[in-house]
Design an enzyme around this catalytic site. Structure first.
Site, PDB file in Angstrom:
ATOM      1  CD  GLU A 138      -2.955   1.211   2.122  1.00 21.80           C
ATOM      2  OE1 GLU A 138      -2.754   0.339   3.107  1.00 21.80           O
ATOM      3  OE2 GLU A 138      -3.702   2.251   2.388  1.00 21.80           O
ATOM      4  CD  GLU A 315      -2.579  -2.066  10.648  1.00 23.74           C
ATOM      5  OE1 GLU A 315      -3.128  -2.200   9.708  1.00 23.74           O
ATOM      6  OE2 GLU A 315      -2.054  -0.704  11.143  1.00 23.74           O
TER       7      GLU A 315
HETATM    8  N1  B3K Z   1      -2.891   1.006   5.650  1.00 24.95           N
HETATM    9  C1  B3K Z   1      -1.528   1.184   6.122  1.00 24.95           C
HETATM   10  C2  B3K Z   1      -0.980   2.511   5.680  1.00 24.95           C
HETATM   11  C3  B3K Z   1      -0.230   2.378   4.465  1.00 24.95           C
HETATM   12  C4  B3K Z   1       0.642   3.595   4.373  1.00 24.95           C
HETATM   13  C5  B3K Z   1       1.127   3.528   3.048  1.00 24.95           C
HETATM   14  N2  B3K Z   1       1.962   4.510   2.616  1.00 24.95           N
HETATM   15  C6  B3K Z   1      -1.732   1.033   7.739  1.00 24.95           C
HETATM   16  C7  B3K Z   1      -2.866   1.429   8.238  1.00 24.95           C
HETATM   17  O1  B3K Z   1      -3.405   2.487   8.304  1.00 24.95           O
HETATM   18  O2  B3K Z   1      -3.534   0.472   8.921  1.00 24.95           O
HETATM   19 ZN    ZN Z   2      -5.460   1.674   8.996  1.00 23.38          ZN
END
Ligand code: B3K
Ligand code: ZN
Length: 875
Positions: A138, A315
């Site tokens: 991501e 998460e």
């Molecule tokens: N979704 C990831 C973050 C990704 C960042 C990329 N630059 C972690 C989170 O927000 O849970």
């Molecule tokens: Zn997140």
């Protein structure tokens, strides 16, 4: 089979001619559905740190009626071959895309590429960290692994086969379930993983390494047993229990509060030392910065433990809010991030102290998001454009996004909100959705019109609300006059009124009771007046209780009223807020060179410390003075020295007037280091805050107390708390403690990060010199994001030190950004925002800050990440 080798490295950028093609602006309004879908993908990895071979087989299907070619994104890939339906195929490279003309409606496209994990310093795609290989995809890292339509609205079922050296990579993990494994001779082995849930490529993950697992299990509400594993280096296993406990609590909480059950038989977490952010929610294979996994009493503070719970829960919650329902495009990022932050905040409130959690969350919002919203990088919760999407993982998208969801929750109430989220998950399961879809589901589930609130997604800037209460003693009424204003932000010069939900009550100034019970007032016009009846005594205004709206409130309340509210308000947040406002007034007056009467602040702190009904954690929060940055945010022209002096003077007045009370709080019943209950953590926090205030006036005495605490501490909270006080003094104990800390912990990277950070946060006239020296320290490793952040990131947030009048603070930060950008643009770009606040600084410093930004802008080969942040900061 053609053997076309094409390297798609990042295009270098001419410094004097931006914007170059690499710096194009992507706009939300240009969204088009994908031309081709990829319902299935098979990946085959021949893993090696120096040279990994990736074979990808994509089943592609034309999406709609068009004759456009298949376009696959790629970055830093060495292309070996391309076939379509098993035949060598015509293809071309256009910019960073592999373009293939396909005649029919579907095809099987196979590519082979070489990638080089060991030299991947961007830590995006497949990279090496401490002997292991891991991924971060991501937002756009998958294109650094293989050619693919790298966008979140292309969902595929993944089958992943990994081959590697069995000694170097005994553990091979990917998403979903392990379906097969075996030996392949020559000391090599393989494993195959299948993920039954279609997912966008940003949720793909792979890990190969010599890891051990802390294993446990969780039985879901429908009775399915899920195997849980937290994978770390063997030596770190004893530090994983808190993360495991947090995971199980989070799984149970999501079932209870949102009815969300885990959906696979395995859930894996892997800790990695080199990681660009906190953690990543890859489907069933979460990859974590080791800072958010590893903890024990000796090496982690209470705050570290809390952060681990928060991030593990965050998460995990993404499994539904992010993975099962994902984002249509990156402009919708807050769909998953704002909602998931709201979910993790609610979890934290439920498992700890809700009022203290709210205070902490608002502190973060004010410290990071408010300045963003009021500065050159301001953008809506759902941005309209970006050059580099990595720059939009911001406090606005995350934390203000969470406040927007919280307002929905406040307006709907828990039950209707839940009906809305049930419908959202049900309606969009397996889809890539938008913020509008989310609001529509809340509306349909609750039967409440939320259209007016959608402006919170599109309009940037923090609204200011003015409030004035008018009491008519004879009529026994009180009228609340409200007015709102949103200042212009880049690209949005005129603003509309926003619906602002204000939980409001009136407190009797004599009785101290709620004389008008709390009600929800939604200010949705530029101004409005609301009348309260039966106002039987002079009323005090308790407004924006629980911080129900993310606004700056300017309420006309005399100091005596704030002092009274600080003692009596029945809403803990409002009570805290009254204290903060009382302090802020004194601090702002001091920074403006006006006479300051410290007595009301001293009395309010004394009352708080003496209270028997308040818990220690709340007391610690309530007596903590607003930070220098927060004070600066209230000034039209900022002189950082004046701000610092005003704050130190007030700290000194509190320290000397309340020496006895503070010492009593400091000496109050300690809590054993292993006790992680909210009360024990609160006691430790209050002791540290009290010690800091004692140090403001009696440095020598405080240094002795701190050193004694440091020497006998059996936990990192007290050790770091003591060292945090010592680093800002000139006492001999300072160096002794810093040296002792280094000697004991220099082999533990996460603790050594604290050693760097504590010194970078020191409130001393020579902090810049110390930080310059630390940047030369053999343990300062610029390629490790945690280490870079611990020094340069912490320094950037140290208001007084960064704004050293000679400009050396700015120059240092600029150096760091330029050096880091050559290795890891994403992390470098996150160091830029403090330099962008030059507009508010007095003219000399403002000029020096601009110079630092211009120096960065003139650097050859600047990444688009840093380019975007710097040019917007200069504009
Ligand atoms: N979704 C990831 C973050 C990704 C960042 C990329 N630059 C972690 C989170 O927000 O849970
Ligand atoms: Zn997140």
């Amino acid at each position: 089979m053609p053997d076309v080798r094409t390297t798609l490295a990042d295009a270098p950028t001419a410094p004097d001619a931006p914007p170059s093609p690499a710096h194009v602006t992507i706009r939300r309004e240009d969204y088009q559905p994908p031309d081709w879908l990829v319902p299935e993908i098979e990946l085959d990895f021949d893993l090696d740190a120096e040279r990994t071979r990736v074979r990808a087989t994509l089943n592609v299907v034309r999406n709609g009626e068009h004759d456009r070619p298949l376009r696959l994104d790629g970055d830093a890939l060495e292309l070996v071959s391309v076939t379509v339906d098993g035949e060598a195929a015509d293809h071309r490279i256009e910019g960073s895309q592999l373009v293939i003309d396909i005649a029919g409606e579907r095809a099987t496209v196979a590519t082979e590429v070489i990638i080089r994990p060991a030299t991947n310093t961007k830590l995006m795609g497949l990279y090496a960290s401490g002997g292991m290989l891991c991924t971060q995809c991501e937002a756009q890292g998958f294109r650094r692994i293989t050619f693919f339509p790298d966008r979140p609205d292309v969902l595929s079922k993944y089958l992943v086969r990994m081959h590697g050296d069995a000694a170097r990579f005994p553990v091979l993990l990917s998403n979903g379930n392990r379906v097969a494994a075996g030996e392949s001779g020559n000391g090599r082995h393989w494993a195959e993983w299948a993920d039954p849930f279609p997912k966008p490529c940003y949720l793909f993950a792979l890990v190969a390494g010599d890891l051990e697992a802390n294993r446990d299990s969780f039985t879901t509400m429908s009775g399915r047993k899920v195997d849980l594993a937290i994978w770390v280096r063997e030596a770190d296993l004893p530090k994983t229990q808190h993360a495991m406990d947090s995971l199980k609590l989070a799984m149970a909480w999501d079932e209870k509060v949102y009815g969300r059950e885990y959906d696979l038989d395995q859930f894996n977490i892997v800790a990695v030392s080199d990681f660009n952010m906190g953690a990543m929610e890859n489907k069933s294979l979460n990859i974590f910065n080791s800072a958010y996994v590893l903890a024990d009493q000796d090496t982690a503070t209470d705050a570290d433990f809390d952060n681990i719970s928060r991030v593990v829960a965050h998460e995990y919650f993404h499994n539904w809010s992010g993975d099962r329902v994902t984002c249509r495009d990156w402009f919708q990022l807050s769909l998953k991030e704002g909602f998931t932050v709201f979910r993790d905040q609610s979890f934290g409130a439920d498992v700890g102290s809700a009022p203290v959690k709210r205070i902490e969350d608002v502190r973060v919002l004010r410290a990071v998001q408010f300045p963003e919203d009021q500065g050159p990088l301001a953008h809506p919760v759902r941005p309209d454009s970006y050059i580099e999407i990595s720059n939009f993982y911001t406090a606005t998208v995350y934390n203000k996004g969470a406040e927007v969801i919280r307002m929905f929750h406040t307006v709907l109430g828990a039950e209707k909100f839940r009906a809305g989220t049930d419908l959202y998950f049900d309606r969009h399961d397996g889809q890539a959705a938008t913020c509008d879809d989310f609001v529509a589901a809340l509306e349909d589930g609750s039967g409440v019109d939320l259209q007016p609130f959608k402006i919170w997604y599109s309009q940037a800037g923090t609204p200011k609300v003015r409030a004035r209460l008018e009491h008519d003693a004879e009529a026994k009424t009180a009228t609340l006059h409200l007015e709102q204003q949103v200042d212009p932000t880049p690209g949005q010069s005129s603003k509309q009124s926003m619906p602002i939900p204000l939980r409001t009550a009136l407190i009797g100034s004599e009785s101290g009771h709620e004389i008008c019970p709390e009600r929800l007032i939604v200010l949705d016009q530029q101004s409005a007046s609301v009348t309260f009846e039966n106002v039987t005594e002079a009323p005090l205004l308790s407004i924006n209780r629980g911080f129900s709206a993310p606004v700056v409130l300017e309420a006309e309340r005399p100091t005596e009223e704030l002092e009274r509210l600080a003692q009596t308000d029945s809403d803990p947040f409002a009570r805290y807020e009254a204290m903060q406002e009382l302090m802020m007034r004194a601090l702002v007056a001091g920074a403006r060179g006006q006479a300051v009467d410290a007595a009301p602040v001293v009395r309010a702190i004394a009352g708080t410390l003496r209270s028997n009904s308040l818990d220690p954690a709340f007391k610690a929060e309530a007596i903590l003075l607003p930070s220098e940055s927060l004070i600066a945010d209230r000034l039209e022209v900022v002189d950082p020295d004046a701000v610092h002096e005003a704050r130190e003077r007030l700290r000194g007045a509190i320290g000397s007037d309340l020496r006895g009370e503070l010492l009593a709080a400091y000496r109050s019943d300690g809590a054993p280091g292993e006790d992680l209950s909210p009360r024990a953590k609160g006691i430790r926090r209050l002791r540290t805050v009290a010690l800091g205030l004692i140090a403001a006036t009696e440095a020598a005495e405080a240094a002795k107390l701190a050193k004694a605490q440091f020497d006998r501490a059996d936990n990192m909270t007290e050790r770091q708390g003591a060292l945090g006080v010592l680093v800002s003094t000139d006492q001999p104990e300072r160096a002794e403690a810093l040296d002792a800390f280094y000697r004991r912990f220099h082999d533990d990277p996460l603790v050594l990060d604290k050693w760097f950070a504590l010194q970078a946060a020191a409130q001393r006239a020579d902090t810049v010199d110390q930080v310059l020296e630390l940047a030369q320290h053999p343990d300062f490793v610029i390629t490790n994001p945690n280490r870079l952040r611990s020094l340069a990131g912490t320094f950037g947030a140290n208001h007084w030190a960064l704004h050293s009048a000679d400009g050396r603070g700015y120059a240092f930060l600029a150096e760091m950004i330029i050096a880091a950008d050559k290795l890891n643009p994403q992390v470098a770009a996150r160091l830029v925002p403090p330099l962008g606040r030059w507009r508010r600084l007095e003219p000399n410093r403002a000029a020096l800050m601009r110079q630092a930004l211009e120096r960065i802008a003139a650097t050859e080969g600047l990444s688009k990440d840093v380019y975007e942040q710097v040019t917007k900061s200069l504009a």
